[in-house]
Design a protein around this motif. Structure first.
Motif, PDB file in Angstrom:
ATOM      1  N   ALA A  37       7.742  21.869   2.667  1.00  0.00           N
ATOM      2  CA  ALA A  37       8.205  20.506   2.930  1.00  0.00           C
ATOM      3  C   ALA A  37       7.188  19.496   2.423  1.00  0.00           C
ATOM      4  CB  ALA A  37       8.421  20.301   4.431  1.00  0.00           C
ATOM      5  N   ARG A  38       7.713  18.376   1.923  1.00  0.00           N
ATOM      6  CA  ARG A  38       6.860  17.245   1.544  1.00  0.00           C
ATOM      7  C   ARG A  38       7.025  16.196   2.638  1.00  0.00           C
ATOM      8  NH1 ARG A  38       5.539  16.252  -3.978  1.00  0.00           N
ATOM      9  NH2 ARG A  38       6.126  14.093  -3.626  1.00  0.00           N
ATOM     10  N   ILE A  39       5.907  15.705   3.160  1.00  0.00           N
ATOM     11  CA  ILE A  39       5.950  14.721   4.242  1.00  0.00           C
ATOM     12  C   ILE A  39       5.224  13.456   3.797  1.00  0.00           C
ATOM     13  CG2 ILE A  39       6.150  16.437   6.072  1.00  0.00           C
ATOM     14  CD1 ILE A  39       3.183  16.137   6.613  1.00  0.00           C
ATOM     15  N   ARG A  40       5.628  12.324   4.378  1.00  0.00           N
ATOM     16  CA  ARG A  40       4.942  11.073   4.061  1.00  0.00           C
ATOM     17  C   ARG A  40       4.698  10.286   5.350  1.00  0.00           C
ATOM     18  NH1 ARG A  40       9.761   7.674   1.352  1.00  0.00           N
ATOM     19  NH2 ARG A  40      10.919   7.349   3.263  1.00  0.00           N
ATOM     20  N   GLU A  41       3.697   9.435   5.299  1.00  0.00           N
ATOM     21  CA  GLU A  41       3.357   8.607   6.447  1.00  0.00           C
ATOM     22  C   GLU A  41       4.498   7.648   6.766  1.00  0.00           C
ATOM     23  OE1 GLU A  41      -1.239   7.574   6.897  1.00  0.00           O
ATOM     24  OE2 GLU A  41      -0.377   6.912   5.008  1.00  0.00           O
ATOM     25  N   CYS A  42       4.616   7.306   8.049  1.00  0.00           N
ATOM     26  CA  CYS A  42       5.612   6.327   8.458  1.00  0.00           C
ATOM     27  C   CYS A  42       5.112   5.659   9.736  1.00  0.00           C
ATOM     28  CB  CYS A  42       6.977   6.986   8.688  1.00  0.00           C
ATOM     29  SG  CYS A  42       7.010   8.142  10.053  1.00  0.00           S
ATOM     30  N   MET A  60       0.844  -1.186   0.000  1.00  0.00           N
ATOM     31  CA  MET A  60       0.000   0.000   0.000  1.00  0.00           C
ATOM     32  C   MET A  60       0.886   1.245   0.000  1.00  0.00           C
ATOM     33  SD  MET A  60      -2.631   1.190   2.960  1.00  0.00           S
ATOM     34  CE  MET A  60      -4.252   1.464   2.388  1.00  0.00           C
ATOM     35  N   PRO A  61       0.697   2.138  -0.967  1.00  0.00           N
ATOM     36  CA  PRO A  61       1.538   3.344  -1.013  1.00  0.00           C
ATOM     37  C   PRO A  61       1.239   4.276   0.162  1.00  0.00           C
ATOM     38  CG  PRO A  61      -0.172   3.428  -2.687  1.00  0.00           C
ATOM     39  CD  PRO A  61      -0.256   2.086  -2.047  1.00  0.00           C
ATOM     40  N   LYS A  62       2.283   4.936   0.610  1.00  0.00           N
ATOM     41  CA  LYS A  62       2.129   5.873   1.717  1.00  0.00           C
ATOM     42  C   LYS A  62       1.674   7.221   1.184  1.00  0.00           C
ATOM     43  CE  LYS A  62       5.712   3.500   4.089  1.00  0.00           C
ATOM     44  NZ  LYS A  62       6.107   3.149   5.308  1.00  0.00           N
ATOM     45  N   ARG A  63       0.863   7.913   1.974  1.00  0.00           N
ATOM     46  CA  ARG A  63       0.383   9.225   1.559  1.00  0.00           C
ATOM     47  C   ARG A  63       1.521  10.239   1.617  1.00  0.00           C
ATOM     48  NH1 ARG A  63      -4.491  11.066   4.946  1.00  0.00           N
ATOM     49  NH2 ARG A  63      -3.266  10.180   6.613  1.00  0.00           N
ATOM     50  N   ILE A  64       1.531  11.145   0.660  1.00  0.00           N
ATOM     51  CA  ILE A  64       2.512  12.233   0.628  1.00  0.00           C
ATOM     52  C   ILE A  64       1.747  13.538   0.593  1.00  0.00           C
ATOM     53  CG2 ILE A  64       4.342  13.337  -0.702  1.00  0.00           C
ATOM     54  CD1 ILE A  64       5.207  10.613  -1.633  1.00  0.00           C
ATOM     55  N   LEU A  65       2.076  14.448   1.514  1.00  0.00           N
ATOM     56  CA  LEU A  65       1.432  15.752   1.594  1.00  0.00           C
ATOM     57  C   LEU A  65       2.495  16.830   1.466  1.00  0.00           C
ATOM     58  CD1 LEU A  65      -0.920  15.095   4.651  1.00  0.00           C
ATOM     59  CD2 LEU A  65      -1.502  14.944   2.234  1.00  0.00           C
ATOM     60  N   GLU A  66       2.053  18.026   1.099  1.00  0.00           N
ATOM     61  CA  GLU A  66       2.973  19.156   0.969  1.00  0.00           C
ATOM     62  C   GLU A  66       2.425  20.322   1.761  1.00  0.00           C
ATOM     63  OE1 GLU A  66       4.905  21.834  -2.581  1.00  0.00           O
ATOM     64  OE2 GLU A  66       4.434  19.732  -2.948  1.00  0.00           O
ATOM     65  N   GLY A  67       3.300  20.987   2.515  1.00  0.00           N
ATOM     66  CA  GLY A  67       2.866  22.110   3.326  1.00  0.00           C
ATOM     67  C   GLY A  67       4.036  22.992   3.695  1.00  0.00           C
ATOM     68  N   VAL A  68       3.760  23.956   4.577  1.00  0.00           N
ATOM     69  CA  VAL A  68       4.754  24.941   4.993  1.00  0.00           C
ATOM     70  C   VAL A  68       5.159  24.661   6.437  1.00  0.00           C
ATOM     71  CG1 VAL A  68       5.188  27.399   5.357  1.00  0.00           C
ATOM     72  CG2 VAL A  68       3.783  26.653   3.449  1.00  0.00           C
ATOM     73  N   VAL A  69       6.461  24.701   6.702  1.00  0.00           N
ATOM     74  CA  VAL A  69       6.969  24.499   8.061  1.00  0.00           C
ATOM     75  C   VAL A  69       6.650  25.745   8.887  1.00  0.00           C
ATOM     76  CG1 VAL A  69       9.047  24.138   9.444  1.00  0.00           C
ATOM     77  CG2 VAL A  69       8.801  22.997   7.232  1.00  0.00           C
ATOM     78  N   VAL A  70       5.945  25.552  10.006  1.00  0.00           N
ATOM     79  CA  VAL A  70       5.600  26.681  10.866  1.00  0.00           C
ATOM     80  C   VAL A  70       6.399  26.678  12.166  1.00  0.00           C
ATOM     81  CG1 VAL A  70       3.299  27.062   9.944  1.00  0.00           C
ATOM     82  CG2 VAL A  70       3.609  25.452  11.813  1.00  0.00           C
TER      83      VAL A  70
END
Length: 83
Positions: A57-62, A1-11
């Protein structure tokens, strides 16, 4: 199952090896039929402490790394249009 990848801003980058990333998404409100912006904060693992406040930053589930950290940042990319 592929992990989700999201993109956002570091606050926030105050924690050691941790960044807080705000991810914004838009949706159509079912009753008002207007576009609504929603945002959510994710605590992500940043092993190299490479990301600073304001970076994208791009983040992914782990697997869980601590009580709040269920995401990790992908390696910092160099901007393609750096000239």
């Amino acid at each position: 199952m592929p992990k989700r990848i999201l993109e956002g801003v570091v606050v926030s980058d105050k924690g050691d090896k941790t960044v807080v990333v705000v991810v914004q998404r838009t949706l159509l409100h079912p009753v008002m039929k207007k576009i609504v912006r929603l945002s959510k904060k994710y605590h992500a693992h940043d092993e190299a402490n490479a990301f600073k406040e304001g970076d994208v930053a791009r983040i992914r589930e782990c697997a869980p790394k601590s009580k709040l950290k269920r995401w990790e940042v992908l390696s910092k990319d160099t901007p393609a249009s750096a000239s």
